[in-house]
Write an enzyme that holds these catalytic residues in place. Structure first.
Site, mmCIF file in Angstrom:
data_model
loop_
_atom_site.group_PDB
_atom_site.id
_atom_site.type_symbol
_atom_site.label_atom_id
_atom_site.label_comp_id
_atom_site.label_asym_id
_atom_site.label_seq_id
_atom_site.Cartn_x
_atom_site.Cartn_y
_atom_site.Cartn_z
ATOM 1 N N VAL A 198 33.436 19.942 -22.223
ATOM 2 C CA VAL A 198 32.181 19.767 -21.504
ATOM 3 C C VAL A 198 31.998 18.300 -21.168
ATOM 4 O O VAL A 198 32.038 17.453 -22.065
ATOM 5 C CB VAL A 198 30.987 20.257 -22.363
ATOM 6 N N SER A 199 31.814 17.977 -19.902
ATOM 7 C CA SER A 199 31.501 16.618 -19.467
ATOM 8 C C SER A 199 32.576 15.647 -19.974
ATOM 9 O O SER A 199 33.745 15.781 -19.640
ATOM 10 C CB SER A 199 30.095 16.239 -19.942
ATOM 11 N N TRP A 200 32.210 14.680 -20.818
ATOM 12 C CA TRP A 200 33.193 13.755 -21.405
ATOM 13 C C TRP A 200 34.303 14.535 -22.100
ATOM 14 O O TRP A 200 35.490 14.188 -21.988
ATOM 15 C CB TRP A 200 32.486 12.834 -22.391
ATOM 16 N N THR A 207 32.632 18.581 -15.527
ATOM 17 C CA THR A 207 33.504 17.454 -15.830
ATOM 18 C C THR A 207 34.264 16.998 -14.597
ATOM 19 O O THR A 207 34.056 17.512 -13.489
ATOM 20 C CB THR A 207 34.463 17.821 -16.981
#
Length: 305
Positions: free
Chosen positions: A106-108, A132
């Site tokens: 998720v994301s980072w 992401t």
């Protein structure tokens, strides 16, 4: 999994030391027979922030851990790179008796998930990338959003979080103020040095040179109203990963928190579906094919004057 006695549906949290690094690990036990889902969380996020999603998984076993320096995992002696964290995660999975996993980020954490799939292709069966991008080569958020993400203050100052949540997360956070309080109440343990290490880990990192070589079936999930990771990044990932599909969710950056049931259902359907691994084509071929989908072509015939 090594522990077959845990009741399906329960979440077990415990400390596990891997290569000398203590990790706070949470395992959502499922009743399914497929590989467990190894989940990498967002920057500054302790595992509890993913609990709504974990609770929404119906049959899938999931493993998540606090990155060193975040939540219940002590800070490491030195900064690390994504390859270091991917190896740590692979060793954790092996310690738990899992030589093959599905991987989500998720994301980072999506960057770490991409690195894991690249670094350990035979151990990663399927890949899920949520909200992401391909590293520093991403299409960035606006400067005002990036500035608000530069420090972990939102994790330690709930009033500050309330003032910026709609701007950085978008989606449901724009319309439902109660979400901010519930999300903030699950935050803890984001420390300045640990947060800095996460920022440094991604400095100069990009997956663009090798996305074309990923063999795993890949599901890319993007929020249509995501101020932090603009949706165009999902199109880039899908265009360059050989066997990828893109699903847009009508929400913001934290759709896994605000729409956990819908997100979990999408992911479990993908993990359980029949979709073979493919032989990756060349980077040039993938790039050319992707450009054709982005650049409109004339339907008429060109005539010389």
């Amino acid at each position: 999994m090594s522990d077959n006695l845990a009741k399906p549906g329960t979440i077990e949290a415990r400390q596990i030391t891997i290569d000398g690094q203590p990790l706070q690990v949470a395992i959502k036990h499922g009743s399914g027979s497929g590989p467990p889902l190894l989940l990498f969380n967002g920057i500054g996020a302790n595992w509890e922030l993913a609990k709504p999603f974990l609770d929404s998984l119906t049959t899938t076993t999931a493993i998540i851990f606090d990155v060193p320096g975040i939540g219940g995992s002590p800070r490491p002696a030195w900064p690390y790179r994504p390859s270091t964290l991917a190896r740590l995660a692979a060793d954790l999975a092996a310690e738990l008796g899992c030589m093959e996993v599905d991987v989500a980020g998720v994301s980072w954490g999506g960057g770490i998930a991409q690195q894991f799939a690249h670094q350990f292709p035979k151990r990663c069966r399927r890949l899920v990338l949520a909200a992401t991008a391909p590293g520093f080569t991403m299409v960035p958020a606006s400067p005002s959003v990036l500035w608000k993400m530069a420090t972990p203050r939102r994790y330690t100052d709930k009033d500050y979080m309330s003032s910026i949540a709609a701007d950085i997360y978008g989606g449901a956070f724009r319309h439902d103020p109660s979400l901010i309080g519930r999300h903030a109440s699950a935050m803890h343990g984001a420390r300045n040095v640990g947060y800095l290490y996460q920022l440094l880990a991604m400095a100069g990192w990009t997956s663009l040179p090798w996305l074309w070589s990923l063999p795993q079936p890949t599901l890319v999930l993007m929020g249509s109203d995501d101020p932090l990771v603009p949706p165009i990044n999902g199109h880039i990932l899908t265009g360059l990963i050989p066997n990828a599909e893109l699903r847009m969710i009508d929400d913001g950056h934290l759709f896994m928190v605000t729409r956990p049931v819908e997100t979990a259902a999408l992911i479990e359907a993908f993990l359980g579906g029949e979709r073979p691994r493919v032989e990756p084509s060349s980077l040039l071929s993938r790039t050319n094919d992707h450009l054709r989908t982005l650049v409109p072509t004339s339907g008429g015939e060109h005539h010389k004057s």
